[in-house]
Design a protein around this motif. Structure first.
Motif, mmCIF file in Angstrom:
data_model
loop_
_atom_site.group_PDB
_atom_site.id
_atom_site.type_symbol
_atom_site.label_atom_id
_atom_site.label_comp_id
_atom_site.label_asym_id
_atom_site.label_seq_id
_atom_site.Cartn_x
_atom_site.Cartn_y
_atom_site.Cartn_z
ATOM 1 N N SER A 1 37.191 33.523 44.277
ATOM 2 C CA SER A 1 37.103 34.931 43.911
ATOM 3 C C SER A 1 38.415 35.343 43.254
ATOM 4 O O SER A 1 39.493 34.992 43.741
ATOM 5 C CB SER A 1 36.846 35.797 45.152
ATOM 6 O OG SER A 1 36.736 37.154 44.785
ATOM 7 N N PHE B 1 40.430 38.781 41.919
ATOM 8 C CA PHE B 1 40.514 40.242 41.915
ATOM 9 C C PHE B 1 41.417 40.639 40.747
ATOM 10 O O PHE B 1 42.586 40.253 40.706
ATOM 11 C CB PHE B 1 41.093 40.724 43.243
ATOM 12 C CG PHE B 1 41.114 42.214 43.410
ATOM 13 C CD1 PHE B 1 39.945 42.946 43.501
ATOM 14 C CD2 PHE B 1 42.321 42.891 43.493
ATOM 15 C CE1 PHE B 1 39.963 44.324 43.679
ATOM 16 C CE2 PHE B 1 42.358 44.269 43.669
ATOM 17 C CZ PHE B 1 41.177 44.984 43.761
ATOM 18 N N LYS C 1 33.470 34.383 41.587
ATOM 19 C CA LYS C 1 33.268 35.820 41.749
ATOM 20 C C LYS C 1 34.469 36.530 41.117
ATOM 21 O O LYS C 1 35.614 36.273 41.471
ATOM 22 C CB LYS C 1 33.146 36.195 43.221
ATOM 23 C CG LYS C 1 32.848 37.660 43.431
ATOM 24 C CD LYS C 1 32.611 37.970 44.897
ATOM 25 C CE LYS C 1 32.264 39.439 45.056
ATOM 26 N NZ LYS C 1 31.936 39.759 46.445
ATOM 27 N N VAL D 1 36.067 40.229 40.434
ATOM 28 C CA VAL D 1 35.994 41.607 40.903
ATOM 29 C C VAL D 1 37.004 42.456 40.134
ATOM 30 O O VAL D 1 38.209 42.187 40.175
ATOM 31 C CB VAL D 1 36.287 41.703 42.421
ATOM 32 C CG1 VAL D 1 36.200 43.152 42.896
ATOM 33 C CG2 VAL D 1 35.337 40.806 43.216
ATOM 34 N N CYS E 1 39.016 45.888 39.749
ATOM 35 C CA CYS E 1 39.516 46.904 40.671
ATOM 36 C C CYS E 1 39.026 48.295 40.275
ATOM 37 O O CYS E 1 39.399 48.819 39.221
ATOM 38 C CB CYS E 1 41.042 46.860 40.696
ATOM 39 S SG CYS E 1 41.781 48.125 41.755
ATOM 40 N N GLN E 2 38.210 48.885 41.124
ATOM 41 C CA GLN E 2 37.650 50.201 40.847
ATOM 42 C C GLN E 2 38.741 51.262 40.725
ATOM 43 O O GLN E 2 38.662 52.150 39.881
ATOM 44 C CB GLN E 2 36.645 50.594 41.935
ATOM 45 C CG GLN E 2 35.938 51.909 41.649
ATOM 46 C CD GLN E 2 35.032 51.828 40.429
ATOM 47 O OE1 GLN E 2 34.153 50.980 40.350
ATOM 48 N NE2 GLN E 2 35.246 52.707 39.456
ATOM 49 N N ASP F 1 31.763 42.015 39.424
ATOM 50 C CA ASP F 1 31.583 43.060 40.422
ATOM 51 C C ASP F 1 32.725 44.047 40.287
ATOM 52 O O ASP F 1 33.793 43.709 39.772
ATOM 53 C CB ASP F 1 31.601 42.477 41.841
ATOM 54 C CG ASP F 1 30.447 41.541 42.116
ATOM 55 O OD1 ASP F 1 29.364 41.748 41.545
ATOM 56 O OD2 ASP F 1 30.632 40.595 42.904
ATOM 57 N N GLY G 1 35.044 46.692 42.706
ATOM 58 C CA GLY G 1 35.323 46.978 44.104
ATOM 59 C C GLY G 1 36.784 47.295 44.309
ATOM 60 O O GLY G 1 37.585 47.225 43.376
ATOM 61 N N THR H 1 37.363 45.003 49.368
ATOM 62 C CA THR H 1 36.398 43.992 48.918
ATOM 63 C C THR H 1 37.085 42.648 48.766
ATOM 64 O O THR H 1 36.589 41.612 49.217
ATOM 65 C CB THR H 1 35.776 44.412 47.567
ATOM 66 O OG1 THR H 1 35.161 45.685 47.715
ATOM 67 C CG2 THR H 1 34.762 43.397 47.073
ATOM 68 N N PHE H 2 38.248 42.671 48.124
ATOM 69 C CA PHE H 2 38.990 41.430 47.916
ATOM 70 C C PHE H 2 39.519 40.881 49.240
ATOM 71 O O PHE H 2 39.429 39.687 49.506
ATOM 72 C CB PHE H 2 40.145 41.647 46.942
ATOM 73 C CG PHE H 2 41.020 40.439 46.802
ATOM 74 C CD1 PHE H 2 40.580 39.322 46.109
ATOM 75 C CD2 PHE H 2 42.269 40.393 47.394
ATOM 76 C CE1 PHE H 2 41.371 38.192 45.994
ATOM 77 C CE2 PHE H 2 43.069 39.269 47.282
ATOM 78 C CZ PHE H 2 42.621 38.160 46.581
ATOM 79 N N GLU I 1 38.448 41.126 52.189
ATOM 80 C CA GLU I 1 37.399 40.541 53.023
ATOM 81 C C GLU I 1 37.258 39.050 52.719
ATOM 82 O O GLU I 1 37.148 38.225 53.613
ATOM 83 C CB GLU I 1 36.073 41.273 52.765
ATOM 84 C CG GLU I 1 34.944 40.832 53.651
ATOM 85 C CD GLU I 1 33.680 41.643 53.393
ATOM 86 O OE1 GLU I 1 32.595 41.040 53.457
ATOM 87 O OE2 GLU I 1 33.779 42.856 53.124
#
Length: 159
Positions: free
Chosen positions: A36, A38, A116, A118, A120-121, A139, A141, A145-146, A148
């Motif tokens: 993943s 981020f 994955k 992600v 950053c929102q 995604d 998040g 989220t990261f 986790e």
């Protein structure tokens, strides 16, 4: 034996900083790691549909300069208008001539290998970006989220 996990945080959005997260992620995924990435702050640029990545020689003393320029060209000269565009073009030519995959190809490989990614929102909100600015297959998040995923990772890297 459970599948190994690798968590990456990508914070830089320049051409030279685009390679490490995508190379590490695609390699790890090819070795059957669950991966993943981020993308936060300037690293979020790496997920945009239209990449306009440049490399800056300014403040990058480790960057090898063509024609031995690092030996005779003053550091302040790298701030001359047009120097960043010139260095970006030179870097892209070097990448192509050495057969190194493009950032777009590495990013696609990561998607194909089910890395994955992600975005950053908070960064999207901070810089007034739109979800439509980004490639499909990612995604959105926050840090939770990261974390986790990263909390269980065997390898965590900040790039």
């Amino acid at each position: 034996m459970s599948q190994k996990k690798m968590a990456l945080i990508a914070t830089k959005g320049s051409l030279d900083w685009a390679y490490p997260p995508f190379i590490l992620a695609s390699t790890a995924a090819a070795l059957d790691y669950k991966v993943s990435i981020f993308f936060t702050f300037y690293g979020l640029q790496l997920l945009k549909k239209d990449l306009a990545l440049e490399v800056s020689p300014l403040g990058n003393p480790g960057m090898p300069m063509p024609m031995g320029m690092d030996k005779w060209f003053p550091v302040m000269g790298t701030a001359v208008p047009g120097m960043q565009s010139m260095m970006t073009a030179m870097m892209k030519n070097k990448i192509k001539s050495k057969g190194v995959s493009s950032v777009e190809d590495l990013r696609s490989a990561c998607l194909d290998l089910e890395v994955k990614m992600v975005g950053c929102q908070m960064t999207i909100d901070l810089f007034d970006m739109k979800p439509g600015d980004f490639i499909d297959g990612i995604d959105l998040g926050g840090a939770a989220t990261f974390l986790e995923f990263a909390g269980e990772a065997d390898i965590s890297l900040f790039i």
